[in-house]
Scaffold this motif. Sequence first.
Motif, PDB file in Angstrom:
ATOM      1  N   LYS A 162       0.972  -1.198   0.218  1.00  0.00           N
ATOM      2  CA  LYS A 162      -0.025   0.016  -0.160  1.00  0.00           C
ATOM      3  C   LYS A 162       0.854   1.322   0.040  1.00  0.00           C
ATOM      4  CE  LYS A 162      -4.206   1.324   0.251  1.00  0.00           C
ATOM      5  NZ  LYS A 162      -5.422   1.139  -0.891  1.00  0.00           N
ATOM      6  N   LEU A 163       1.912   1.375   0.855  1.00  0.00           N
ATOM      7  CA  LEU A 163       2.858   2.224   0.592  1.00  0.00           C
ATOM      8  C   LEU A 163       3.564   2.636  -0.469  1.00  0.00           C
ATOM      9  CD1 LEU A 163       4.216   4.450   2.643  1.00  0.00           C
ATOM     10  CD2 LEU A 163       6.099   2.850   3.122  1.00  0.00           C
ATOM     11  N   VAL A 188       8.935   9.039   2.555  1.00  0.00           N
ATOM     12  CA  VAL A 188       8.163   8.562   3.514  1.00  0.00           C
ATOM     13  C   VAL A 188       7.722   9.896   4.433  1.00  0.00           C
ATOM     14  CG1 VAL A 188       8.047   7.415   5.799  1.00  0.00           C
ATOM     15  CG2 VAL A 188       8.568   6.215   3.580  1.00  0.00           C
ATOM     16  N   LEU A 189       8.806  10.851   4.765  1.00  0.00           N
ATOM     17  CA  LEU A 189       8.676  11.923   5.555  1.00  0.00           C
ATOM     18  C   LEU A 189       7.746  12.919   4.996  1.00  0.00           C
ATOM     19  CD1 LEU A 189      12.254  12.472   7.214  1.00  0.00           C
ATOM     20  CD2 LEU A 189      10.219  11.524   8.256  1.00  0.00           C
ATOM     21  N   GLU A 220      -2.077   9.890   5.751  1.00  0.00           N
ATOM     22  CA  GLU A 220      -1.726   9.273   4.690  1.00  0.00           C
ATOM     23  C   GLU A 220      -1.154   7.796   5.006  1.00  0.00           C
ATOM     24  OE1 GLU A 220      -1.000  12.605   1.325  1.00  0.00           O
ATOM     25  OE2 GLU A 220       0.356  12.191   3.337  1.00  0.00           O
ATOM     26  N   LEU A 221      -0.166   7.818   6.129  1.00  0.00           N
ATOM     27  CA  LEU A 221       0.250   6.612   6.353  1.00  0.00           C
ATOM     28  C   LEU A 221      -0.775   5.552   7.105  1.00  0.00           C
ATOM     29  CD1 LEU A 221       3.936   7.940   7.872  1.00  0.00           C
ATOM     30  CD2 LEU A 221       3.657   6.062   5.918  1.00  0.00           C
ATOM     31  N   LYS A 222      -1.672   6.016   7.849  1.00  0.00           N
ATOM     32  CA  LYS A 222      -2.709   5.349   8.411  1.00  0.00           C
ATOM     33  C   LYS A 222      -3.593   4.719   7.184  1.00  0.00           C
ATOM     34  CE  LYS A 222      -6.555   5.669  11.612  1.00  0.00           C
ATOM     35  NZ  LYS A 222      -7.427   6.408  12.522  1.00  0.00           N
ATOM     36  N   PHE A 234      -0.748   1.719   8.420  1.00  0.00           N
ATOM     37  CA  PHE A 234       0.288   1.974   9.485  1.00  0.00           C
ATOM     38  C   PHE A 234      -0.363   1.968  10.839  1.00  0.00           C
ATOM     39  CE2 PHE A 234       3.240   1.611   5.935  1.00  0.00           C
ATOM     40  CZ  PHE A 234       4.534   2.006   6.503  1.00  0.00           C
ATOM     41  N   SER A 235       0.233   1.622  11.949  1.00  0.00           N
ATOM     42  CA  SER A 235      -0.424   1.858  13.175  1.00  0.00           C
ATOM     43  C   SER A 235       0.223   3.319  13.577  1.00  0.00           C
ATOM     44  CB  SER A 235      -0.098   0.618  14.171  1.00  0.00           C
ATOM     45  OG  SER A 235       1.187   0.690  14.268  1.00  0.00           O
ATOM     46  N   ARG A 236      -0.165   3.916  14.670  1.00  0.00           N
ATOM     47  CA  ARG A 236       0.375   4.939  15.196  1.00  0.00           C
ATOM     48  C   ARG A 236       1.834   4.883  15.497  1.00  0.00           C
ATOM     49  NH1 ARG A 236      -2.163   7.925  20.299  1.00  0.00           N
ATOM     50  NH2 ARG A 236      -1.279   6.134  21.279  1.00  0.00           N
ATOM     51  N   GLN A 237       2.117   3.678  16.141  1.00  0.00           N
ATOM     52  CA  GLN A 237       3.524   3.386  16.669  1.00  0.00           C
ATOM     53  C   GLN A 237       4.585   3.099  15.604  1.00  0.00           C
ATOM     54  OE1 GLN A 237       2.995   0.081  19.297  1.00  0.00           O
ATOM     55  NE2 GLN A 237       3.838   1.261  21.070  1.00  0.00           N
TER      56      GLN A 237
END
Length: 210
Positions: free
Chosen positions: A66-67, A79-80, A86-88, A92-95
Motif C-alpha cells: 500500500k505504501l 516517507v517523511l 496518509e500513513l494510516k 500503518f499503526s500510530r506506533q
Amino acid sequence: MFASFNHDNFHHICDQLAAADTDLALIINNYGYPLLWSRPNSFESLVHIILEQQVSLASALSALNKLKEAIQEITPGRVLLLTDEELKACYFSRQKTAYVRYLAEALLCGQINLKAFEDLPDDEIRAQLTALKGIGNWTVDVYLMFVLHRADIFPIGDLAAVQSMKKVKKLSPNISREEMVLLAQQWQPYRTVATMLLWHDYLSRRKNSV
C-alpha cells in the motif's frame, strides 16, 4: 571478515548442520531444503521488517505494498512527506508510523548508514539500530539474517523459531529463553541457517495442516 552465507554455500551449510544434528536432518528429509530468505540492504527492507513486528507476514506485506502504491519508491524523503493520515491509510499503526519516521530521519541525517553496516560487526550494528525508537533485537536479528546474511544469529524473540525448536527438539513447553539460547549454541557458527531450517519446519507443518 564476518561469517556469512550465500546461494553458493547455503545447501552445503544445511548439510553440515544435518550431519551434526539428526533433528535438523529430519527436516531436510521431510521437506527438502529451506528457502534462502534474502532482502536488499535498503530503507524499504527495514521498513518491511518494522511492519512485520508482532503481526502476520501477510498483514505486513499488505501495508508495504500500500505504501508503494502511494509513493512508488520507498525512500526516507518520500516517507517523511506523508502525513499521519496518509500513513494510516497505508495500514500503518500510530506506533509504526513513528518508528518509520525515526528511521527515515536517522538515515537522512547520517546517524546510521546502511552501506557502512556491511563492514561492521554484528554487535556494533545492533547497538546503532537499537538506539532508534521502535527497533529492538528481533528487528535487528531479521535484518542481520535476511539482509546482511550474517551466519550466526539465533533470534530468541521470534515466536515461530522458538515454537519450532521446542517441537523439533521435543523440549519442555516451560523451557527458559536462556536454556534455549544455550541449546542453540550447538549450531554455531551457523545458527542463522539452523533457524531457517526451523522456520522451514514450522511453515511446512502449518501448510500441511491446512
